[in-house]
Every structure is written in structure tokens, then in C-alpha cells.
Design an enzyme around this catalytic site. Structure first.
Site, PDB file in Angstrom:
ATOM      1  N   SER A 109       0.741  -1.145  -0.079  1.00 37.74           N
ATOM      2  CA  SER A 109      -0.136   0.120   0.049  1.00 37.74           C
ATOM      3  C   SER A 109       0.770   1.426  -0.049  1.00 37.74           C
ATOM      4  O   SER A 109       1.785   1.480  -0.976  1.00 37.74           O
ATOM      5  CB  SER A 109      -0.926  -0.032   1.218  1.00 37.74           C
ATOM      6  OG  SER A 109      -1.892   0.974   1.216  1.00 37.74           O
ATOM      7  N   GLU A 204      -1.874  -2.932  -7.824  1.00 40.42           N
ATOM      8  CA  GLU A 204      -2.956  -3.110  -6.861  1.00 40.42           C
ATOM      9  C   GLU A 204      -3.402  -1.920  -6.514  1.00 40.42           C
ATOM     10  O   GLU A 204      -2.814  -0.995  -6.729  1.00 40.42           O
ATOM     11  CB  GLU A 204      -2.772  -4.209  -5.966  1.00 40.42           C
ATOM     12  CG  GLU A 204      -1.913  -3.404  -4.838  1.00 40.42           C
ATOM     13  CD  GLU A 204      -2.585  -2.923  -3.886  1.00 40.42           C
ATOM     14  OE1 GLU A 204      -3.756  -2.920  -3.368  1.00 40.42           O
ATOM     15  OE2 GLU A 204      -1.754  -1.823  -3.113  1.00 40.42           O
ATOM     16  N   HIS A 274      -4.702  -5.145  -1.279  1.00 43.42           N
ATOM     17  CA  HIS A 274      -5.587  -5.278  -0.237  1.00 43.42           C
ATOM     18  C   HIS A 274      -6.802  -6.070   0.051  1.00 43.42           C
ATOM     19  O   HIS A 274      -7.884  -6.015  -0.353  1.00 43.42           O
ATOM     20  CB  HIS A 274      -6.352  -3.895  -0.111  1.00 43.42           C
ATOM     21  CG  HIS A 274      -5.483  -2.687  -0.007  1.00 43.42           C
ATOM     22  ND1 HIS A 274      -4.431  -1.945  -0.856  1.00 43.42           N
ATOM     23  CD2 HIS A 274      -5.288  -1.977   1.040  1.00 43.42           C
ATOM     24  CE1 HIS A 274      -3.766  -0.885  -0.451  1.00 43.42           C
ATOM     25  NE2 HIS A 274      -4.194  -0.919   0.766  1.00 43.42           N
TER      26      HIS A 274
END
Length: 297
Positions: A109, A204, A274
Site C-alpha cells: 500500500s 493493485e 488489499h
């Protein structure tokens, strides 16, 4: 690309909060887990500070991470959680001692900033994997936790590329770069943005409007960052948002449309990002795609 040493029982590991604030209760299970694995956990001064959403001011977060980077006895730094804030401190860090004594930097992330910077400017590998905040006793997270341990201790990293109607299957080889699309996009034009030519790019994202996904993919495309990939592998595109008037495409369709003219392999649905089953991906490490298998060297 330099790989940091793999971990052995008795090694010291640290936990750093580079972005959103964290509490001891939120990472206690992770501390217990690392201890059970045989590691000695080092918690830097200022780990639980708070500056609104952030885990302390930029200077405080940078200082806490710096103390772990500079300590040659620490063999891995687990990022506590994501959120936002890592990009604010990357230029405050001194990487000189880290370059002399490389260690695994672990996270995903917002930690895409560190992966890009370390891989691109230092030529050192890192690990895109679950973070301390996500290491919890729920059964659905156990595969991700096991994958983290396996990767850190030098076991082979091999993942299955799931079938998907928009996959463009094929063989490829190259160094794996990338991470969170939104964070990657925020790095474009900086020294931290990875060179994508000849690379396997992993993407992602979470909680983005679909038109934001389209805007970022168009930005990367116009900048030439998608033209000469060895392959594109897409992980979780989780909890996407839409407007009252629908955008008309899923995140996967947006990505497909952005790169469909290129001849390199394209795979959707890798179990990383995630999602609960966030499998470990060594970043800055050579990998091969053969059929439906992604194998890291």
C-alpha cells in the site's frame, strides 16, 4: 539487484510506522507472532506518536525509521500499517548505512514509496507483503502470514496466476516492480519511480473511484511507463467506487483497455494487495512467468 540476507532464529527485527498512527494493541499479535518465529522485536522510540492521522510529525516518523535503518543488527523492518504519509518522509532519510547493511523492508500500500525508492535508487530488493496491523488471528489471514515468513526465511516464492477472461497468457521474465497504483502514480517523475522497461509491473489498489483508475492508467501510458513492460500482473482492485452516473467499466476492464494494444502478457487476479490473502512478492527481484505460474528467483 542486491538481496538482503534471509532471516534466521535469533535475528532482530523492527517495526516502523511511516504513515498512519498505530497503537500497541493493534500490533501486539504481530509482535507475538514474530517472537514465536524466533525473532527479537525492536520497537523504536516514538512508534506510538500521533499527529492527527499520522504516526507523529514527518521528522518524528523519519527519525524512528532511521534508527532501524542505521542499526546493522536489525535484519528486517516491518511497516506497521499503510494509510498515507510515507512519501512525506522518504527524502528525509539517509540511506548510507542501509546500503552498507541491507535489510528487508516489508509492507504494501503506502509502502510502495519505499519499494520504489529502494529498488530504483539503491538496487536493493524489498518485500511487498502483509504488515503488522494485518497480522491477526483470523483464519483468512493465515496464508498471507505464512507467505511472509516463507519469503523472509529464504523459501522459494512461487505463486499461481489465476484464470481470468481478460488474461493475455504468455511467458515472460524480468525484475518485478510496482505496487499500489495510486501511490505509484504519486511518485511519477521522481527518483523513486521505478524504471518499468523490461520489467514485470505489479499493480493493485483500494477504495478508488473508477475514473481515478482510468486517469492514472492514462497518465502512466502517456508517460511511456506501460509501453515496454515484460508483463503486467494485476492484484486486488478492492472496494472500487463509482459515481451516480456509472463509469461503465470495472477496474480490470480499464486496465485491460489501457494496455490491450501491447503484446506482453497480462494477468489479473494475483492474490496480493488489499485482500486478506495478501501473498508476499519480492520486489526488485527477477521473476519468470511460465503459463500460469509466477516464480521469483
Amino acid at each position: 539487484m542486491i538481496k538482503p540476507p534471509y532471516l534466521n532464529p535469533g535475528d532482530k527485527v523492527g517495526i516502523a510506522a511511516t504513515a498512519r498512527k498505530i497503537s500497541l494493541s493493534e500490533i501486539q499479535y504481530a509482535i507475538n507472532t514474530f517472537t514465536e518465529w524466533g525473532f527479537e522485536v525492536v520497537l523504536p522510540e516514538g512508534l506510538y506518536l500521533q499527529d492527527h492521522q499520522l504516526a507523529g510529525t514527518d521528522a518524528e516518523r523519519a527519525a524512528a525509521l532511521q534508527s532501524l535503518l542505521d542499526n546493522p543488527e536489525i535484519k528486517a523492518v516491518f511497516c506497521a500499517r499503510g494509510g498515507y504519509g510515507t512519501i512525506r518522509i522518504v527524502d528525509l532519510l539517509n540511506w548510507e548505512l542501509f546500503a552498507k547493511h541491507p535489510k528487508w523492508i516489508v509492507g504494501y500500500s503506502d509502502i510502495t514509496v519505499l519499494h520504489g525508492h529502494i529498488n530504483q535508487t539503491l538496487g536493493i530488493a524489498s518485500l511487498h507483503a502483509t504488515m503488522a496491523f494485518n497480522i491477526t488471528p483470523e483464519e483468512e489471514r493465515q496464508a498471507a502470514i505464512a507467505s511472509l515468513k516463507e519469503a523472509l526465511t529464504g523459501n522459494p516464492v512461487v505463486h499461481t496466476l489465476n484464470s481470468h477472461p481478460m488474461n493475455k497468457e504468455g511467458n515472460a521474465s524480468g525484475v518485478v516492480v510496482g505496487g499500489n497504483l495510486s501511490v505509484l502514480f504519486s511518485m511519477m517523475g521522481s527518483v523513486s519511480f521505478p524504471d518499468t522497461d523490461g520489467k514485470i509491473l505489479f499493480l493493485e489498489d483500494l477504495d478508488e473511484y473508477l475514473y481515478h483508475i482510468d486517469r492514472m492508467m492514462m497518465g502512466l501510458k502517456r508517460a511511456g511507463k506501460l509501453t515496454h513492460l515484460a508483463a503486467l500482473v494485476v492484484g486486488g482492485m478492492t472496494d472500487m467506487r463509482d459515481n451516480a452516473i456509472p463509469f461503465g467499466k470495472t477496474a480490470e476492464q480499464i486496465i485491460y483497455d489501457a494496455v490491450k494494444e501491447y503484446n506482453y502478457p497480462l494477468y489479473f487476479g494475483l492474490q496480493a494487495g488489499h485482500i486478506a490473502n495478501n501473498l508476499a512478492l519480492p520486489m526488485g527481484v527477477s521473476a519468470t512467468i511460465t503459463g500460469n505460474t509466477l516464480t521469483f528467483g
